[in-house]
Design a protein around this motif. Structure first.
Motif, short mmCIF file in Angstrom:
data_model
loop_
_atom_site.label_atom_id
_atom_site.label_comp_id
_atom_site.label_asym_id
_atom_site.label_seq_id
_atom_site.Cartn_x
_atom_site.Cartn_y
_atom_site.Cartn_z
N MET A 23 43.18 -50.61 -49.79
CA MET A 23 42.45 -49.59 -49.04
C MET A 23 40.98 -49.66 -49.41
SD MET A 23 45.07 -46.35 -49.29
CE MET A 23 43.92 -45.28 -48.45
N ARG A 24 40.13 -49.29 -48.46
CA ARG A 24 38.69 -49.27 -48.69
C ARG A 24 38.09 -48.02 -48.07
NH1 ARG A 24 34.04 -51.36 -50.05
NH2 ARG A 24 34.83 -53.24 -50.99
N VAL A 25 37.25 -47.35 -48.85
CA VAL A 25 36.40 -46.30 -48.31
C VAL A 25 35.18 -47.05 -47.77
CG1 VAL A 25 35.04 -44.24 -48.79
CG2 VAL A 25 37.22 -44.60 -49.98
N VAL A 26 35.12 -47.19 -46.46
CA VAL A 26 34.03 -47.90 -45.82
C VAL A 26 32.75 -47.07 -45.91
CG1 VAL A 26 33.20 -48.88 -43.64
CG2 VAL A 26 35.63 -49.09 -44.27
N ASP A 27 32.90 -45.77 -45.68
CA ASP A 27 31.74 -44.88 -45.71
C ASP A 27 32.22 -43.45 -45.89
OD1 ASP A 27 29.02 -44.26 -45.55
OD2 ASP A 27 29.00 -44.17 -43.36
N ILE A 28 31.46 -42.69 -46.64
CA ILE A 28 31.72 -41.27 -46.78
C ILE A 28 30.36 -40.58 -46.85
CG2 ILE A 28 31.99 -41.43 -49.30
CD1 ILE A 28 33.97 -39.04 -49.07
N ALA A 29 30.21 -39.51 -46.09
CA ALA A 29 28.95 -38.78 -46.08
C ALA A 29 29.23 -37.30 -45.88
CB ALA A 29 28.04 -39.28 -44.95
N LEU A 30 28.53 -36.49 -46.63
CA LEU A 30 28.63 -35.04 -46.53
C LEU A 30 27.25 -34.47 -46.26
CD1 LEU A 30 30.91 -34.42 -49.61
CD2 LEU A 30 31.55 -33.95 -47.24
N LEU A 31 27.20 -33.38 -45.52
CA LEU A 31 25.94 -32.67 -45.33
C LEU A 31 25.40 -32.25 -46.69
CD1 LEU A 31 26.87 -30.34 -42.33
CD2 LEU A 31 25.33 -32.32 -42.26
N PRO A 32 24.08 -32.17 -46.86
CA PRO A 32 23.52 -31.79 -48.17
C PRO A 32 24.11 -30.49 -48.73
CG PRO A 32 21.79 -32.58 -46.73
CD PRO A 32 23.04 -32.51 -45.89
N ARG A 33 24.35 -29.49 -47.89
CA ARG A 33 24.88 -28.21 -48.39
C ARG A 33 26.33 -28.30 -48.84
NH1 ARG A 33 27.89 -26.19 -44.20
NH2 ARG A 33 27.31 -26.90 -42.12
N ALA A 34 27.01 -29.40 -48.49
CA ALA A 34 28.42 -29.57 -48.88
C ALA A 34 28.59 -30.47 -50.09
CB ALA A 34 29.20 -30.14 -47.69
N ARG A 35 27.51 -31.09 -50.54
CA ARG A 35 27.60 -32.01 -51.68
C ARG A 35 27.70 -31.23 -52.99
NH1 ARG A 35 22.57 -35.37 -49.33
NH2 ARG A 35 23.61 -36.00 -47.41
N GLY A 36 28.40 -31.84 -53.95
CA GLY A 36 28.51 -31.23 -55.28
C GLY A 36 29.45 -30.03 -55.33
N ARG A 37 30.30 -29.87 -54.33
CA ARG A 37 31.21 -28.72 -54.26
C ARG A 37 32.68 -29.12 -54.38
NH1 ARG A 37 29.11 -23.95 -52.14
NH2 ARG A 37 26.87 -24.05 -51.84
N GLY A 38 32.93 -30.40 -54.69
CA GLY A 38 34.29 -30.85 -54.90
C GLY A 38 34.98 -31.42 -53.68
N HIS A 39 34.32 -31.38 -52.52
CA HIS A 39 34.95 -31.89 -51.30
C HIS A 39 35.19 -33.39 -51.38
CE1 HIS A 39 34.09 -27.94 -49.86
NE2 HIS A 39 32.80 -28.16 -49.64
N GLY A 40 34.18 -34.14 -51.79
CA GLY A 40 34.33 -35.59 -51.90
C GLY A 40 35.40 -35.97 -52.90
N GLY A 41 35.44 -35.29 -54.03
CA GLY A 41 36.46 -35.56 -55.04
C GLY A 41 37.86 -35.29 -54.52
N ALA A 42 38.04 -34.20 -53.78
CA ALA A 42 39.36 -33.87 -53.23
C ALA A 42 39.81 -34.95 -52.25
CB ALA A 42 39.32 -32.50 -52.54
N ILE A 43 38.91 -35.42 -51.42
CA ILE A 43 39.25 -36.46 -50.45
C ILE A 43 39.59 -37.76 -51.16
CG2 ILE A 43 38.28 -37.90 -48.62
CD1 ILE A 43 36.73 -35.25 -47.84
N LEU A 44 38.81 -38.12 -52.16
CA LEU A 44 39.07 -39.36 -52.88
C LEU A 44 40.39 -39.29 -53.66
CD1 LEU A 44 35.45 -40.21 -53.99
CD2 LEU A 44 36.86 -41.47 -52.34
N ARG A 45 40.71 -38.14 -54.23
CA ARG A 45 42.01 -38.00 -54.92
C ARG A 45 43.16 -38.16 -53.93
NH1 ARG A 45 38.84 -34.51 -57.78
NH2 ARG A 45 39.45 -32.67 -56.57
N ARG A 46 43.00 -37.64 -52.71
CA ARG A 46 44.02 -37.83 -51.68
C ARG A 46 44.18 -39.31 -51.36
NH1 ARG A 46 42.94 -38.65 -46.55
NH2 ARG A 46 44.63 -38.60 -45.07
N LEU A 47 43.06 -40.02 -51.22
CA LEU A 47 43.12 -41.46 -50.95
C LEU A 47 43.73 -42.22 -52.12
CD1 LEU A 47 39.70 -41.98 -49.16
CD2 LEU A 47 41.98 -42.02 -48.12
N GLN A 48 43.47 -41.78 -53.35
CA GLN A 48 44.09 -42.41 -54.52
C GLN A 48 45.61 -42.25 -54.47
OE1 GLN A 48 41.64 -40.39 -57.48
NE2 GLN A 48 40.74 -42.36 -58.09
N ARG A 49 46.08 -41.07 -54.05
CA ARG A 49 47.53 -40.86 -53.93
C ARG A 49 48.11 -41.80 -52.87
NH1 ARG A 49 45.85 -35.51 -54.41
NH2 ARG A 49 46.16 -35.10 -52.18
#
Length: 166
Positions: free
Chosen positions: A91-117
């Motif tokens: 699997m490859r994360v080709v691209d991931i982007a969050l709006l500035p106000r959504a960064r640093g709030r755990g959203h990216g980590g939650a998505i990546l943990r789902r992909l790891q599963r």
């Protein structure tokens, strides 16, 4: 829609044609290098639009079967993720982007943990790249167990493997 138990309210859904205005705004929000310049704003807008088109066309050509999904929090679009899966390469994360106000709030980590599963269930590695200058993303990836697989001049290729698998 895909729900993530560790992040209530956070879901993914396939990108649709009427999402384009959001995707345009999201891409603009990732171009601090141009937005902060002292160049004519109309020229900057044109450059960003051209770069976005090249960026998206390149992704579609390199990963024609990739999943393109919006990242939603309680139904509000916060970002986008593009992932590709290949039985041989993993699997490859080709691209991931969050709006500035959504960064640093755990959203990216939650998505990546789902992909790891997902990768662990398929017994394949999960790969992504991180720009040399993106210290925040690099910290997140390292904290999630990604390792540098190949160092590059502008970006490093990183890989995550489930212990005892892939």
């Amino acid at each position: 829609m895909t729900d993530m138990p560790e992040a209530p309210g956070l879901t993914l859904r396939s990108v649709q044609t009427d999402d384009q205005p959001f995707l345009d705004a999201l891409y603009r929000s990732t171009r601090d290098d141009l937005l902060g310049s002292h160049v004519d704003p109309a020229l900057v807008a044109t450059l960003i639009a051209m770069q976005q088109m090249v960026h998206e066309n390149g992704q579609r050509k390199a990963y024609p079967q990739a999943r393109r999904e919006l990242i939603l929090r309680d139904g509000e679009a916060l970002g986008r993720i593009v992932t590709d899966s290949d039985p041989l390469r993993g699997m490859r994360v080709v691209d991931i982007a969050l709006l500035p106000r959504a960064r640093g709030r755990g959203h990216g980590g939650a998505i990546l943990r789902r992909l790891q599963r997902e990768a662990a269930a398929l017994q394949v590695p999960l790969r992504l790249s991180v720009a040399k200058g993106n210290a925040g993303a690099r910290r997140l990836y390292l904290a999630l167990g990604f390792e540098v697989e190949e160092a590059g001049d502008a970006a490093d290729q990183m890989v995550w493997r489930a212990r005892g698998r892939a």
